[in-house]
Write a protein that holds these residues in place. Structure first.
Motif, PDB file in Angstrom:
ATOM      1  N   ALA A  18      18.600  -5.836  28.566  1.00  0.00           N
ATOM      2  CA  ALA A  18      18.511  -4.412  28.909  1.00  0.00           C
ATOM      3  C   ALA A  18      19.410  -3.574  28.004  1.00  0.00           C
ATOM      4  O   ALA A  18      19.020  -2.484  27.573  1.00  0.00           O
ATOM      5  N   LEU A  19      20.586  -4.087  27.685  1.00  0.00           N
ATOM      6  CA  LEU A  19      21.489  -3.375  26.777  1.00  0.00           C
ATOM      7  C   LEU A  19      20.863  -3.232  25.390  1.00  0.00           C
ATOM      8  O   LEU A  19      20.921  -2.165  24.784  1.00  0.00           O
ATOM      9  N   ARG A  20      20.267  -4.307  24.911  1.00  0.00           N
ATOM     10  CA  ARG A  20      19.628  -4.260  23.584  1.00  0.00           C
ATOM     11  C   ARG A  20      18.439  -3.307  23.588  1.00  0.00           C
ATOM     12  O   ARG A  20      18.239  -2.558  22.626  1.00  0.00           O
ATOM     13  N   SER A  21      17.682  -3.332  24.643  1.00  0.00           N
ATOM     14  CA  SER A  21      16.541  -2.420  24.764  1.00  0.00           C
ATOM     15  C   SER A  21      17.015  -0.969  24.795  1.00  0.00           C
ATOM     16  O   SER A  21      16.434  -0.095  24.143  1.00  0.00           O
ATOM     17  N   ALA A  22      18.076  -0.707  25.540  1.00  0.00           N
ATOM     18  CA  ALA A  22      18.628   0.651  25.614  1.00  0.00           C
ATOM     19  C   ALA A  22      19.158   1.089  24.251  1.00  0.00           C
ATOM     20  O   ALA A  22      18.987   2.242  23.851  1.00  0.00           O
ATOM     21  N   ARG A  23      19.776   0.168  23.508  1.00  0.00           N
ATOM     22  CA  ARG A  23      20.294   0.505  22.179  1.00  0.00           C
ATOM     23  C   ARG A  23      19.149   0.844  21.225  1.00  0.00           C
ATOM     24  O   ARG A  23      19.211   1.807  20.472  1.00  0.00           O
ATOM     25  N   ARG A  24      18.072   0.050  21.296  1.00  0.00           N
ATOM     26  CA  ARG A  24      16.911   0.328  20.426  1.00  0.00           C
ATOM     27  C   ARG A  24      16.276   1.669  20.790  1.00  0.00           C
ATOM     28  O   ARG A  24      15.909   2.452  19.912  1.00  0.00           O
ATOM     29  N   ALA A  25      16.137   1.940  22.086  1.00  0.00           N
ATOM     30  CA  ALA A  25      15.551   3.212  22.522  1.00  0.00           C
ATOM     31  C   ALA A  25      16.433   4.386  22.093  1.00  0.00           C
ATOM     32  O   ALA A  25      15.924   5.423  21.649  1.00  0.00           O
ATOM     33  N   ALA A  26      17.737   4.220  22.201  1.00  0.00           N
ATOM     34  CA  ALA A  26      18.662   5.279  21.780  1.00  0.00           C
ATOM     35  C   ALA A  26      18.553   5.509  20.279  1.00  0.00           C
ATOM     36  O   ALA A  26      18.509   6.657  19.815  1.00  0.00           O
TER      37      ALA A  26
END
Length: 153
Positions: A114-122
């Protein structure tokens, strides 16, 4: 010999980099709040990534302190918080019972995803105004800054 005064351009770039980093953290936090019920600090996120890096042998607290470049007490605080959220657990070292190792739990692995997904989305949100050529140039520039000028990209 004293170092030369930074130019306005260098000062401006430094400020822009700080502002961009803060914007990235805010955007990541916003995206993360949509996927997780808890807030993770950048330090906790980094600790999860580091623990994940040690796939075969979970790291010792001292290993984490060294990688994070902090005192061991700071790692204890981070691990305590992550353990309270169920993201990591302390496990005894099979070779030395006085040594404690830190490993990711299933919750920790899903949190890391989830952290990696949030970083990519950001990043996608922040990079949206750039076209493909601009992104490639930015990527090359960032690689040079991160890896140094003599390393191949």
């Amino acid at each position: 010999m004293p170092s030369p005064e930074p130019t306005v351009s260098t000062t401006n770039l430094a400020e822009q980099l700080v502002r961009l980093t803060r914007r990235m953290h805010r955007a990541q936090k916003h995206h993360l709040e949509q996927h997780l019920d808890i807030a993770f600090t950048p330090a906790q996120s980094r600790l999860l990534r580091i623990v994940d890096h040690y796939r075969d042998t979970p790291p010792r607290m001292a290993d984490l302190a060294e990688r994070l470049e902090v005192v061991p007490r700071a790692v204890t605080t981070l691990v305590d918080a992550l353990e309270a959220h169920g993201a990591v657990r302390r496990v005894p070292d099979p070779a030395n019972r006085r040594v404690v190792r830190i490993e990711l739990t299933d919750t920790g692995r899903s949190t890391l995803r989830a952290l990696r997904s949030a970083r990519r989305a950001a990043a996608e949100e922040i990079l949206a105004p750039l076209n493909a050529d601009q992104r490639e140039v930015l990527g090359d520039l960032l690689s040079t800054l991160v890896d140094g000028p003599d390393r191949p990209h």
